[in-house]
Scaffold this motif. Structure first.
Motif, PDB file in Angstrom:
ATOM      1  N   ALA A 116      -1.008   1.815   3.661  1.00  0.00           N
ATOM      2  CA  ALA A 116       0.107   0.903   3.906  1.00  0.00           C
ATOM      3  C   ALA A 116       0.998   0.789   2.677  1.00  0.00           C
ATOM      4  N   SER A 117       0.373   0.870   1.488  1.00  0.00           N
ATOM      5  CA  SER A 117       1.139   0.723   0.258  1.00  0.00           C
ATOM      6  C   SER A 117       0.449   1.447  -0.892  1.00  0.00           C
ATOM      7  N   GLY A 118       1.257   2.174  -1.655  1.00  0.00           N
ATOM      8  CA  GLY A 118       0.758   2.870  -2.840  1.00  0.00           C
ATOM      9  C   GLY A 118       1.756   2.701  -3.969  1.00  0.00           C
ATOM     10  N   SER A 119       1.261   2.626  -5.183  1.00  0.00           N
ATOM     11  CA  SER A 119       2.127   2.387  -6.344  1.00  0.00           C
ATOM     12  C   SER A 119       2.620   3.686  -6.970  1.00  0.00           C
ATOM     13  N   THR A 120       3.643   3.546  -7.799  1.00  0.00           N
ATOM     14  CA  THR A 120       4.158   4.698  -8.531  1.00  0.00           C
ATOM     15  C   THR A 120       3.122   5.209  -9.525  1.00  0.00           C
TER      16      THR A 120
END
Length: 101
Positions: free
Chosen positions: A42-46
């Motif tokens: 759903a969400s991943g960081s740089t």
């Protein structure tokens, strides 16, 4: 072809190494393709994306990092990280049907 399945949320650089170890991804991927299954993501960081590119393409020597089912934002993070590291051609985005996964 090796595979790595990402969980719903990925955020830290340390998480990359943990996931690779937990899923028994070999320390040498020389000439191999690593398929990263992102269907649950759903969400991943740089920072996670940058570390993924570094560990898979640079440190482990994979020929290709292929994202399957990744959110567009995460795809952008991975592509930007590969561009910064001079290996943009080694990142691909495919569907599960294309790869049979």
């Amino acid at each position: 072809m090796e595979q790595l399945r990402l969980p719903r949320l990925v955020g830290t650089r340390e998480a990359v190494g943990d996931l690779l170890a937990e899923q028994h991804v070999p320390s040498s991927l020389s000439g191999e393709r690593l398929v990263v299954l992102c269907r649950d993501l759903a969400s991943g960081s740089t920072s996670f994306a940058d570390e993924l590119v570094r560990q898979v393409l640079m440190d482990r020597g994979a020929a290709e990092l292929t994202l399957v089912g990744a959110p567009e934002r995460f795809v952008g993070y991975v592509r930007a990280a590969a561009e910064r590291r001079g290996v943009p051609e080694r990142v691909q985005v495919r569907t599960g049907a294309e790869l049979g996964v």
